[in-house]
Design an enzyme around this catalytic site. Sequence first.
Site, PDB file in Angstrom:
ATOM      1  CG  ASP A 190      -2.664   1.873   0.369  1.00  0.00           C
ATOM      2  OD1 ASP A 190      -2.435   0.657   0.358  1.00  0.00           O
ATOM      3  OD2 ASP A 190      -3.474   2.410   1.144  1.00  0.00           O
ATOM      4  CD  GLU A 356      -7.469  -4.034  -0.948  1.00  0.00           C
ATOM      5  OE1 GLU A 356      -8.496  -3.632  -0.377  1.00  0.00           O
ATOM      6  OE2 GLU A 356      -6.410  -4.292  -0.338  1.00  0.00           O
TER       7      GLU A 356
END
Length: 483
Positions: A190, A356
């Site tokens: 991420d 997402e």
Amino acid sequence: MKVGRWAAGTAALVLAGSALVTTASPAYAATLPTGARSLEAVNYPGHYVRHADALGRLDPVTSASPAQTKLDATFTVVNGLASPSCYSFQTKSGLFLRHYDWRLRVDANTGDATFRADATFCAVDGSVAGSTSLTSYNYPGRRIRHRDFGLWLDTYQDTAGFRADSSFKITAPWSPRTNRNPVIPGLFADPHVITAGGRYYLYATTDGYAGWGGTYYKAFSSADLVNWTDHGVVLDHGPDVSWADDSAWAPAVAAADGRYYMYFSGGAASGNTAKQLGVAVSDSPTGPFRDALGRPLVAAGQYSGQAIDPMVFTDDDGRSYLYWGQGAARVVPLNGDMTSFDPAQVRVITPSGYNEAPFVFKRNGIYYLMWSENDTRSEDYRVAYATGTSPTGPWTRRGVVLQKRLEAGIKGTGHHSVVRAPGTDTWYVAYHRFAVPAGNGTNREVAVDRMEFNADGTIRPVVPPPLSCSPGRDGVSGEHRSR
């Protein structure tokens, strides 16, 4: 620059042409450089730590040794799986050195607490100048030593023989690194990259935990997206966040009025484990960050979908917008304090295929909304995008821009961020992928590649580069450019 709590008071060691590692806790006397390294016995010069049939041992290695022997004698020194103040040692095949019944061996990271502890070692000064001894993280009274050329975890003995048998010189690797990615050694995911003061700053989820149960974030900085400085832990959910002690996911940092705001998602390790969004603040991009509210910015259940993956985009007029969500994408203008918003202004902007990780940027008057599709545990995790005329849309889907490349062993490319080189129209995309070659959805690594545009403003497909190319002067070789 400031350093994180785990790095305070220690010196940095640079590994040229690769990422650097800085630091160990002041409790330990030695620091190690991260990146590819070999470990030579101090009392058997020319003999190196290696793995053979999964077992750790000490064997001679020379320039005439077979390529496989050199590979087996090369480890990547990475952030400790159980503690950022210590180290783990990853093989070229993606396995980790660990102790099992006091024997040293290499195994795949299962992500559970026992494995992480067994595969983490803390550095102390060795028996001769410039050498290192490695103590067990979970059995600090034991050290790695060679005995009959096998590697064991033995109880420390204050004798010259034991000290010599448990001391190693950290040397140049027998099998040097030839590819640019991953840009940060070890397991991270991420990634969010920003620029400040002409320098790049990268923040990421600490990976390698079963159930993604990491608790802290680190900051890294670079002048060229190739050589990175590790600034240590900048926020740790356990001591720093009253409402979360687990699931430190997806940090994103935005600057406003000379301060830096980190938006993050987290939850509790037990009880109600639902994820919530928080915001922390610092006077420096390298932290430390402190929880700005003492409560979630977006509480679990306040909106449908999972409250994860925050991101902030600031438009040319100085207005900042918060984006977040799994299952549903939402946006809301932030107030000037960067830590609050009007709930009545929250809007759903979920594009087709969205799962997402929303990310928004602007180029030449065009707004780009990007996101990740499919599950992060799937090799088909990928990045798609849409374009619009405002930070809130409406959005027109344009298609997939980054995805797996099986012929190169690259899988699960997603949860990205985009950054522009200061003063240029040169753009880069940072993303995570399954660690090559033995990674999966909880063993991921960070890559950075060039991102280019067509004349009409659409994004060219980003093709993850071959695993054998080297960086060019701008940190991106010809093979690294999108094609």
